[in-house]
Enzyme design. Structure first.
Site, PDB file in Angstrom:
ATOM      1  N   SER A 137       0.835  -1.185   0.000  1.00 35.55           N
ATOM      2  CA  SER A 137       0.000   0.000   0.000  1.00 35.55           C
ATOM      3  C   SER A 137       0.885   1.255   0.000  1.00 35.55           C
ATOM      4  O   SER A 137       1.722   1.414  -0.892  1.00 35.55           O
ATOM      5  CB  SER A 137      -0.938  -0.072   1.210  1.00 35.55           C
ATOM      6  OG  SER A 137      -2.039   0.753   1.059  1.00 35.55           O
ATOM      7  N   ASP A 283      -8.634  -6.080  -5.211  1.00 38.28           N
ATOM      8  CA  ASP A 283      -7.852  -5.057  -4.533  1.00 38.28           C
ATOM      9  C   ASP A 283      -8.365  -3.655  -4.839  1.00 38.28           C
ATOM     10  O   ASP A 283      -8.845  -3.383  -5.947  1.00 38.28           O
ATOM     11  CB  ASP A 283      -6.385  -5.168  -4.985  1.00 38.28           C
ATOM     12  CG  ASP A 283      -5.389  -4.645  -3.976  1.00 38.28           C
ATOM     13  OD1 ASP A 283      -5.573  -3.520  -3.486  1.00 38.28           O
ATOM     14  OD2 ASP A 283      -4.423  -5.368  -3.693  1.00 38.28           O
ATOM     15  N   HIS A 310      -7.403  -5.881  -0.951  1.00 42.84           N
ATOM     16  CA  HIS A 310      -6.212  -5.124  -0.569  1.00 42.84           C
ATOM     17  C   HIS A 310      -5.524  -5.766   0.640  1.00 42.84           C
ATOM     18  O   HIS A 310      -4.322  -5.598   0.833  1.00 42.84           O
ATOM     19  CB  HIS A 310      -6.622  -3.687  -0.257  1.00 42.84           C
ATOM     20  CG  HIS A 310      -5.486  -2.722  -0.199  1.00 42.84           C
ATOM     21  ND1 HIS A 310      -4.606  -2.520  -1.242  1.00 42.84           N
ATOM     22  CD2 HIS A 310      -5.065  -1.884   0.792  1.00 42.84           C
ATOM     23  CE1 HIS A 310      -3.710  -1.600  -0.912  1.00 42.84           C
ATOM     24  NE2 HIS A 310      -3.960  -1.205   0.330  1.00 42.84           N
TER      25      HIS A 310
END
Length: 338
Positions: A137, A283, A310
């Protein structure tokens, strides 16, 4: 990338021996990853960061450091990847003002360049010559910035749950909202508008977004080790002030210092053969966006975790671990002098 977690969770560098607090290496790191081989407090610009190592630096294959998301998140989501320590040292840390690290609370420290320098300070303090950097991320942006700045120390860079550009991320998020049920999508848009409805209306819609793209309902329940570690963690988890200052109050728009952030141009400066993108099938980092990044990185690879969002590392731990293990083993085997 920019999400609040689903659970609440300068001085000269001291000699390594003075920093380390050593414990016995568990016979099965995956079974009790809460036990580290060593823990360190390492001086960086602005304070000291907390670092833990499973394995011994200098033994085994090339070490790997795992870079958490946020900004303001913690290392906690990487616990299942400590099974990698059967081959190589695995380094986890909390970024300054997060988790177990110092919390000076100075926004002057909340700049990408300082977070990248923080990584390099950790490398030097631990005595690592080259390492794999795996960022997730927000951490994937730091991994790319680090790989571009320190190619000689980067064995490979994994950009997982890939965030590299705020404008791309916001565009992707709004496209994902459109794919939700009409009533949920309409509520989220209203909640992001100038006169939002009550929080009791907005929270369920936001939760529906997370269930779809960031922590799917079929994810495994926390293990006893995870629960014990959270308790031991002492509540020093996610830092909302850091998140809000750098990103903003909601997932769906950026109003903080990262509003204009974009490091996708660095993809042309790194060795694509040493870069892998990894995302979940569902995601928040949309596959078409990441394929655009892939096209800018000749020689790079893309892996998609089936059924993962995610939060695929926690949702599909065996698949995630196998992808990362295979990647690093192949890069190590191809390295000169191996």
């Amino acid at each position: 990338m920019m999400h609040k977690p689903l659970f609440a969770a300068a001085l000269a560098l001291l000699p390594l021996a003075a920093q380390a607090q050593t414990a016995a290496l568990p016979t099965d790191p995956a079974a009790d990853w809460s036990v580290a081989t060593s823990e360190h407090r390492i001086a960086v610009e602005g304070g000291k960061v907390w670092v833990r190592v499973n394995g011994v630096i200098g033994q085994g294959e090339t070490p790997v450091i795992l870079i958490h998301g946020g900004p303001g998140g913690t290392h906690l989501g990487f616990g299942t990847l400590l099974s990698l320590a059967d081959q190589r040292p695995v380094i986890l840390y909390d970024q300054l003002d997060s988790g177990m690290s110092d919390h000076p609370g100075d926004p002057a420290n909340w700049k990408p360049a300082r977070f990248v320098a923080e990584l390099e300070a950790i490398r030097k303090a631990l005595g690592v010559e080259r390492w794999h950097v795996i960022g997730h991320s927000w951490g994937s942006a730091l991994a790319l910035e680090y790989a571009a700045a320190y190619p000689e120390h980067t064995a490979s860079a994994v950009l997982s749950g890939t965030f590299l550009s705020t404008s791309h991320w916001i565009t992707g998020t709004n496209l994902l909202i459109r794919d939700l049920p009409d009533d949920v999508a309409a509520t989220i848009r209203a909640c992001e508008g100038p006169t939002p409805p009550a929080i009791e209306v907005c929270e369920p819609a936001t939760a529906a977004f997370y269930d779809a793209y960031n922590g799917r309902p079929d994810r495994p329940a926390p293990t006893s080790v995870m629960l014990a570690y959270r308790q031991r963690y002492g509540g020093k988890g996610f830092n909302p002030e850091l998140y809000n200052t750098m990103w903003g109050p909601t997932e769906f728009r950026a109003s903080g210092s990262l509003a204009g952030y974009d490091v996708s141009g660095l993809l042309a400066r790194v060795d694509g053969a040493k870069v892998m993108f990894v995302i979940g099938q569902y995601d928040e980092a949309r596959i078409d966006t990441v394929q655009d990044f892939l096209a800018l990185t000749p020689g790079a690879e893309l892996a998609v975790v089936p059924g993962g969002s995610h939060a695929f590392i926690a949702e599909r731990p065996e698949v995630a671990e196998a992808i990362f293990r295979d990647w690093m083993n192949r890069k190590d085997a191809a390295a000169p002098g191996h």
